[in-house]
Write a protein that holds these residues in place. Structure first.
Motif, mmCIF file in Angstrom:
data_model
loop_
_atom_site.group_PDB
_atom_site.id
_atom_site.type_symbol
_atom_site.label_atom_id
_atom_site.label_comp_id
_atom_site.label_asym_id
_atom_site.label_seq_id
_atom_site.Cartn_x
_atom_site.Cartn_y
_atom_site.Cartn_z
ATOM 1 N N LEU A 79 69.364 19.112 -2.078
ATOM 2 C CA LEU A 79 68.725 18.036 -2.839
ATOM 3 C C LEU A 79 67.660 17.309 -2.022
ATOM 4 C CD1 LEU A 79 71.746 16.540 -4.783
ATOM 5 C CD2 LEU A 79 69.838 17.834 -5.713
ATOM 6 N N ALA A 80 67.935 17.089 -0.740
ATOM 7 C CA ALA A 80 66.952 16.414 0.113
ATOM 8 C C ALA A 80 65.705 17.271 0.289
ATOM 9 C CB ALA A 80 67.569 16.086 1.470
ATOM 10 N N LEU A 81 65.898 18.572 0.478
ATOM 11 C CA LEU A 81 64.746 19.462 0.652
ATOM 12 C C LEU A 81 63.929 19.603 -0.628
ATOM 13 C CD1 LEU A 81 66.254 22.289 2.888
ATOM 14 C CD2 LEU A 81 64.826 20.361 3.573
ATOM 15 N N THR A 100 76.052 9.824 -8.725
ATOM 16 C CA THR A 100 74.719 9.226 -8.677
ATOM 17 C C THR A 100 74.217 9.106 -7.250
ATOM 18 O OG1 THR A 100 75.728 7.043 -8.757
ATOM 19 C CG2 THR A 100 74.946 7.986 -10.844
ATOM 20 N N GLU A 101 75.112 9.157 -6.269
ATOM 21 C CA GLU A 101 74.663 9.150 -4.878
ATOM 22 C C GLU A 101 73.880 10.419 -4.568
ATOM 23 O OE1 GLU A 101 77.881 8.500 -5.614
ATOM 24 O OE2 GLU A 101 78.128 6.406 -5.042
ATOM 25 N N LEU A 102 74.271 11.523 -5.196
ATOM 26 C CA LEU A 102 73.543 12.774 -4.983
ATOM 27 C C LEU A 102 72.136 12.698 -5.567
ATOM 28 C CD1 LEU A 102 76.360 15.368 -5.677
ATOM 29 C CD2 LEU A 102 75.487 14.585 -3.474
ATOM 30 N N VAL A 103 71.998 12.033 -6.697
ATOM 31 C CA VAL A 103 70.667 11.817 -7.256
ATOM 32 C C VAL A 103 69.865 10.904 -6.332
ATOM 33 C CG1 VAL A 103 69.399 10.902 -9.245
ATOM 34 C CG2 VAL A 103 71.504 12.175 -9.596
ATOM 35 N N GLY A 104 70.554 9.990 -5.663
ATOM 36 C CA GLY A 104 69.907 9.129 -4.680
ATOM 37 C C GLY A 104 69.382 9.902 -3.486
ATOM 38 N N ILE A 105 70.081 10.969 -3.075
ATOM 39 C CA ILE A 105 69.586 11.819 -1.989
ATOM 40 C C ILE A 105 68.280 12.482 -2.417
ATOM 41 C CG2 ILE A 105 70.048 13.904 -0.642
ATOM 42 C CD1 ILE A 105 72.977 13.148 -0.643
ATOM 43 N N MET A 152 70.724 6.722 -1.587
ATOM 44 C CA MET A 152 72.146 6.775 -1.939
ATOM 45 C C MET A 152 72.676 5.411 -2.345
ATOM 46 S SD MET A 152 73.566 9.468 0.877
ATOM 47 C CE MET A 152 75.248 9.387 0.308
ATOM 48 N N VAL A 153 72.202 4.367 -1.686
ATOM 49 C CA VAL A 153 72.617 3.011 -2.077
ATOM 50 C C VAL A 153 72.108 2.693 -3.478
ATOM 51 C CG1 VAL A 153 72.247 0.569 -1.571
ATOM 52 C CG2 VAL A 153 72.867 2.124 0.269
ATOM 53 N N LEU A 154 70.842 3.024 -3.741
ATOM 54 C CA LEU A 154 70.300 2.785 -5.078
ATOM 55 C C LEU A 154 71.019 3.625 -6.128
ATOM 56 C CD1 LEU A 154 66.455 2.569 -4.456
ATOM 57 C CD2 LEU A 154 68.014 0.720 -5.070
ATOM 58 N N GLY A 155 71.344 4.859 -5.796
ATOM 59 C CA GLY A 155 72.086 5.699 -6.733
ATOM 60 C C GLY A 155 73.498 5.208 -6.952
ATOM 61 N N GLY A 156 74.112 4.657 -5.929
ATOM 62 C CA GLY A 156 75.469 4.132 -6.047
ATOM 63 C C GLY A 156 75.554 2.849 -6.838
ATOM 64 N N LEU A 157 74.432 2.199 -7.079
ATOM 65 C CA LEU A 157 74.439 0.958 -7.864
ATOM 66 C C LEU A 157 74.601 1.198 -9.365
ATOM 67 C CD1 LEU A 157 71.640 -1.085 -6.066
ATOM 68 C CD2 LEU A 157 74.113 -1.394 -5.913
ATOM 69 N N ILE A 158 74.445 2.438 -9.794
ATOM 70 C CA ILE A 158 74.604 2.761 -11.210
ATOM 71 C C ILE A 158 76.104 2.882 -11.492
ATOM 72 C CG2 ILE A 158 74.110 4.440 -13.023
ATOM 73 C CD1 ILE A 158 71.612 5.209 -11.393
ATOM 74 N N PRO A 159 76.638 2.013 -12.325
ATOM 75 C CA PRO A 159 78.097 2.027 -12.543
ATOM 76 C C PRO A 159 78.521 3.092 -13.557
ATOM 77 C CG PRO A 159 77.115 0.227 -13.752
ATOM 78 C CD PRO A 159 76.004 0.882 -12.984
ATOM 79 N N LEU A 160 79.738 3.563 -13.402
ATOM 80 C CA LEU A 160 80.429 4.448 -14.333
ATOM 81 C C LEU A 160 79.796 5.817 -14.528
ATOM 82 C CD1 LEU A 160 81.274 1.825 -17.082
ATOM 83 C CD2 LEU A 160 82.734 2.579 -15.217
ATOM 84 N N VAL A 161 78.854 6.200 -13.705
ATOM 85 C CA VAL A 161 78.255 7.524 -13.784
ATOM 86 C C VAL A 161 78.576 8.236 -12.463
ATOM 87 C CG1 VAL A 161 76.121 8.835 -14.068
ATOM 88 C CG2 VAL A 161 76.401 6.651 -15.252
ATOM 89 N N PRO A 162 79.270 9.374 -12.546
ATOM 90 C CA PRO A 162 79.637 10.048 -11.291
ATOM 91 C C PRO A 162 78.449 10.775 -10.653
ATOM 92 C CG PRO A 162 80.411 11.287 -13.181
ATOM 93 C CD PRO A 162 79.815 10.019 -13.724
#
Length: 169
Positions: free
Chosen positions: A150-152, A86-91, A74-84
């Motif tokens: 998403l995690a599963l 992305t934390e879910l993609v991080g999961i 989630m931290v890595l996904g949150g580092l992508i700016p201006l794209v909503p």
């Protein structure tokens, strides 16, 4: 390499003496138990060994590692700016990496970590809107469900890749 050659020569020497390659210490202990009159149930000892080796269905240590993997994703996904979202993609990424590295299946722990992390992140990121009247329970349930799935899915594909990489051809 020298140790491996030494083992082979020892094994060849013991088998040439008429031994069938059975561990002598194991057979002697079973024979001595039977000779003394004690009953030795081989099935029960195998069942005890399998329960101690495989562990239980839930592990607190695995849960902590799952929270670390999902949180790191989630931290890595949150580092992508201006794209909503992305934390879910991080999961998904965290579940994939955990499935790739873990030696056992840990769907319960990873599902719990993904659900709680996804729900908590959604609620905390929309905290000002919650004060204005947004339903926080419904938001937590929806985001938690998405995080759980998403995690599963990530864990499943990580385990699938791991089994493909470690499988003999």
């Amino acid at each position: 390499m020298a140790e491996r050659t030494e083992e082979r020569t020892r094994d060849a020497d013991t088998q040439s003496d008429g031994d069938l390659g059975v561990d002598v210490g194991t057979t002697e202990s079973v024979e001595s138990d039977v000779a003394v009159g004690e009953s030795h149930d081989v099935g029960s000892s195998a069942a005890e060994a399998s329960t101690t080796e495989s562990g239980s269905y839930f592990s607190l240590r695995a849960l902590l590692f799952a929270f670390g993997a999902v949180g790191g994703g989630m931290v890595l996904g949150g580092l992508i700016p201006l794209v909503p979202f992305t934390e879910l993609v991080g999961i998904l990424l965290g579940g994939f990496v955990y499935g790739l590295l873990a030696s056992e299946r840990r769907y319960v722990e990873l599902g719990l970590a993904g659900g709680v992390s996804g729900g908590a992140t959604a609620v905390l990121s929309l905290l000002p809107q919650l004060a204005a009247g947004l339903n926080g329970t419904r938001l937590f349930a929806i985001a938690g469900g998405v995080g759980l799935v998403l995690a599963l899915v990530g864990h499943h594909f990580g385990r699938d890749l791991r089994s493909g990489l470690t499988k003999d051809l």
